[in-house]
Write a protein that holds these residues in place. Structure first.
Motif, PDB file in Angstrom:
ATOM      1  N   THR A 145       0.804  -1.096   0.131  1.00  0.00           N
ATOM      2  CA  THR A 145      -0.123  -0.063  -0.026  1.00  0.00           C
ATOM      3  C   THR A 145       0.804   1.389  -0.051  1.00  0.00           C
ATOM      4  OG1 THR A 145      -1.660  -0.857   1.219  1.00  0.00           O
ATOM      5  CG2 THR A 145      -1.696   1.186   1.394  1.00  0.00           C
ATOM      6  N   VAL A 146       0.534   2.061  -1.079  1.00  0.00           N
ATOM      7  CA  VAL A 146       1.597   3.425  -1.315  1.00  0.00           C
ATOM      8  C   VAL A 146       0.932   4.259  -1.575  1.00  0.00           C
ATOM      9  CG1 VAL A 146       3.729   1.754  -1.590  1.00  0.00           C
ATOM     10  CG2 VAL A 146       2.150   2.673  -3.591  1.00  0.00           C
ATOM     11  N   LYS A 147       1.335   5.592  -1.521  1.00  0.00           N
ATOM     12  CA  LYS A 147       0.841   6.676  -2.086  1.00  0.00           C
ATOM     13  C   LYS A 147       1.041   6.855  -3.675  1.00  0.00           C
ATOM     14  CE  LYS A 147       1.441   9.745   1.102  1.00  0.00           C
ATOM     15  NZ  LYS A 147       1.470  10.969   1.911  1.00  0.00           N
ATOM     16  N   ASP A 148       0.160   7.620  -4.489  1.00  0.00           N
ATOM     17  CA  ASP A 148       0.742   7.678  -5.953  1.00  0.00           C
ATOM     18  C   ASP A 148       1.922   8.421  -5.852  1.00  0.00           C
ATOM     19  OD1 ASP A 148       0.358   8.331  -8.453  1.00  0.00           O
ATOM     20  OD2 ASP A 148      -0.790  10.029  -8.151  1.00  0.00           O
ATOM     21  N   GLY A 149       2.861   8.058  -6.831  1.00  0.00           N
ATOM     22  CA  GLY A 149       4.367   8.410  -7.091  1.00  0.00           C
ATOM     23  C   GLY A 149       5.415   7.972  -6.061  1.00  0.00           C
ATOM     24  N   GLU A 150       4.862   7.166  -4.971  1.00  0.00           N
ATOM     25  CA  GLU A 150       5.855   6.548  -4.265  1.00  0.00           C
ATOM     26  C   GLU A 150       6.573   5.350  -4.918  1.00  0.00           C
ATOM     27  OE1 GLU A 150       4.519   7.128   0.162  1.00  0.00           O
ATOM     28  OE2 GLU A 150       4.055   5.442  -0.456  1.00  0.00           O
ATOM     29  N   ASP A 151       8.030   5.136  -4.609  1.00  0.00           N
ATOM     30  CA  ASP A 151       8.961   4.020  -5.142  1.00  0.00           C
ATOM     31  C   ASP A 151       8.652   2.638  -4.001  1.00  0.00           C
ATOM     32  OD1 ASP A 151       9.976   5.665  -6.806  1.00  0.00           O
ATOM     33  OD2 ASP A 151      11.544   6.482  -5.678  1.00  0.00           O
ATOM     34  N   VAL A 152       8.832   1.708  -4.790  1.00  0.00           N
ATOM     35  CA  VAL A 152       8.788   0.349  -4.214  1.00  0.00           C
ATOM     36  C   VAL A 152       9.894  -0.552  -4.606  1.00  0.00           C
ATOM     37  CG1 VAL A 152       6.118   0.268  -3.541  1.00  0.00           C
ATOM     38  CG2 VAL A 152       7.044  -0.802  -5.675  1.00  0.00           C
ATOM     39  N   VAL A 153      10.311  -1.430  -3.829  1.00  0.00           N
ATOM     40  CA  VAL A 153      11.378  -2.142  -4.064  1.00  0.00           C
ATOM     41  C   VAL A 153      10.749  -3.526  -4.271  1.00  0.00           C
ATOM     42  CG1 VAL A 153      13.827  -3.204  -3.751  1.00  0.00           C
ATOM     43  CG2 VAL A 153      13.146  -0.891  -3.439  1.00  0.00           C
ATOM     44  N   LEU A 154      10.540  -4.649  -5.221  1.00  0.00           N
ATOM     45  CA  LEU A 154       9.838  -5.648  -5.350  1.00  0.00           C
ATOM     46  C   LEU A 154      11.284  -6.747  -5.476  1.00  0.00           C
ATOM     47  CD1 LEU A 154       7.234  -5.062  -8.098  1.00  0.00           C
ATOM     48  CD2 LEU A 154       6.922  -5.398  -5.511  1.00  0.00           C
ATOM     49  N   THR A 155      11.227  -7.831  -4.451  1.00  0.00           N
ATOM     50  CA  THR A 155      12.412  -8.750  -4.509  1.00  0.00           C
ATOM     51  C   THR A 155      11.943 -10.125  -4.551  1.00  0.00           C
ATOM     52  OG1 THR A 155      13.637  -7.102  -3.111  1.00  0.00           O
ATOM     53  CG2 THR A 155      14.306  -9.673  -3.079  1.00  0.00           C
ATOM     54  N   CYS A 156      12.427 -10.872  -5.651  1.00  0.00           N
ATOM     55  CA  CYS A 156      12.295 -12.062  -5.899  1.00  0.00           C
ATOM     56  C   CYS A 156      13.323 -13.104  -5.715  1.00  0.00           C
ATOM     57  CB  CYS A 156      11.526 -12.320  -7.386  1.00  0.00           C
ATOM     58  SG  CYS A 156      11.243 -14.215  -7.868  1.00  0.00           S
ATOM     59  N   THR A 157      13.306 -14.126  -4.808  1.00  0.00           N
ATOM     60  CA  THR A 157      14.249 -14.886  -4.405  1.00  0.00           C
ATOM     61  C   THR A 157      14.090 -16.331  -4.542  1.00  0.00           C
ATOM     62  OG1 THR A 157      13.848 -14.842  -2.175  1.00  0.00           O
ATOM     63  CG2 THR A 157      15.557 -13.238  -3.023  1.00  0.00           C
ATOM     64  N   ILE A 158      14.829 -17.173  -4.726  1.00  0.00           N
ATOM     65  CA  ILE A 158      14.690 -18.633  -4.717  1.00  0.00           C
ATOM     66  C   ILE A 158      15.900 -19.398  -4.241  1.00  0.00           C
ATOM     67  CG2 ILE A 158      15.649 -19.035  -7.091  1.00  0.00           C
ATOM     68  CD1 ILE A 158      13.208 -21.149  -7.288  1.00  0.00           C
ATOM     69  N   ASN A 159      15.704 -20.363  -3.302  1.00  0.00           N
ATOM     70  CA  ASN A 159      16.998 -20.933  -2.744  1.00  0.00           C
ATOM     71  C   ASN A 159      17.043 -22.448  -3.612  1.00  0.00           C
ATOM     72  OD1 ASN A 159      17.690 -19.262  -0.714  1.00  0.00           O
ATOM     73  ND2 ASN A 159      15.760 -19.786   0.232  1.00  0.00           N
ATOM     74  N   LEU A 160      18.172 -22.401  -4.452  1.00  0.00           N
ATOM     75  CA  LEU A 160      18.366 -23.627  -5.242  1.00  0.00           C
ATOM     76  C   LEU A 160      20.093 -24.133  -4.791  1.00  0.00           C
ATOM     77  CD1 LEU A 160      16.728 -23.100  -8.340  1.00  0.00           C
ATOM     78  CD2 LEU A 160      15.741 -24.546  -6.811  1.00  0.00           C
ATOM     79  N   ASP A 161      20.299 -25.283  -5.161  1.00  0.00           N
ATOM     80  CA  ASP A 161      21.695 -25.875  -4.748  1.00  0.00           C
ATOM     81  C   ASP A 161      22.221 -25.679  -6.046  1.00  0.00           C
ATOM     82  OD1 ASP A 161      23.818 -26.758  -3.854  1.00  0.00           O
ATOM     83  OD2 ASP A 161      23.403 -28.857  -4.153  1.00  0.00           O
ATOM     84  N   THR A 162      22.463 -24.289  -6.726  1.00  0.00           N
ATOM     85  CA  THR A 162      23.190 -24.038  -7.836  1.00  0.00           C
ATOM     86  C   THR A 162      23.282 -22.807  -8.256  1.00  0.00           C
ATOM     87  OG1 THR A 162      22.890 -24.273 -10.460  1.00  0.00           O
ATOM     88  CG2 THR A 162      20.924 -23.989  -9.077  1.00  0.00           C
TER      89      THR A 162
END
Length: 208
Positions: free
Chosen positions: A19-36
């Motif tokens: 939930t943000v106000k119009d014009g605010e910045d967000v940081v989206l982070t996608c992670t996955i834990n794999l043995d590689t």
């Protein structure tokens, strides 16, 4: 080759908040834990369309959200060579943006700001397309409140207006956002009520 890659789902997070106000910045982070060290590509999508692609176990994407992004769905997919086309793995919890912005306010008077005594007179005060809507709306005349409500449109009608009801009419509104901040809006119009005189010669009219 990773035989059990389909058992791993990417994890999606958003900072500081979905939930943000119009014009605010967000940081989206996608992670996955794999043995590689090369799990393939982590791809961010907005409403199903790709917006960011990175190879590795982390895809951090910074973006600015505006009112057109309200209710947009953000999803992260793992795309890997061991997965057949159409079998991409999405994060378990998709992110739905809640972008807050000020309503569009309007103050309209009928028939006009200059009226004749005993005419019907109306002020329409409306709030449209806001998220959230205004928490309070008031209509006042010469700083004295005539109507106040919690975010509903206002219609104020005087069936037979008099000169005593001339003056400055002001519409005001406050909108409270998720972070406790407020935005204030106001508009005013001066209403002039003229007396009506009817002369026997041709029933002509004059105002003062």
């Amino acid at each position: 080759m990773i035989s059990n890659i389909s058992e791993h789902d990417p994890e999606c997070t958003v900072q500081p908040n979905k939930t943000v106000k119009d014009g605010e910045d967000v940081v989206l982070t996608c992670t996955i834990n794999l043995d590689t060290n090369a799990p393939g590509d982590l791809v961010w999508l907005k409403n199903g369309k790709e917006v960011s692609r990175k190879e590795g176990q982390n895809n951090t994407w910074e973006t600015q959200l505006n009112r057109s992004d309200d209710n947009a769905i953000f999803d992260c997919q793992l795309q890997h060579y061991t997965l057949p086309p159409g079998s991409e793995i999405s994060c378990g919890d998709k992110i739905q943006a809640d972008v807050q912005y000020l309503s569009v306010f309007n103050m309209a008077v009928t028939p006009s700001t200059t009226v004749k005594e005993r005419e019907r007179f109306t002020i329409d005060y409306t709030a449209q397309d806001g998220n959230p809507g205004p928490s309070n709306m008031t209509l006042s005349r010469e700083e004295e409140i005539v109507i106040s409500n919690d975010g509903l449109d206002i219609r104020y009608t005087i069936s037979r207006i008099s000169k005593l009801e001339s003056g400055v009419y002001k519409c005001e509104a406050n909108t409270e956002f998720y972070d406790g901040s407020y935005e204030y809006w106001s508009r005013e119009k001066r209403i002039v009520v003229h007396s009506e005189y009817i002369f026997s010669s041709g029933q002509s009219l004059r105002y003062h």
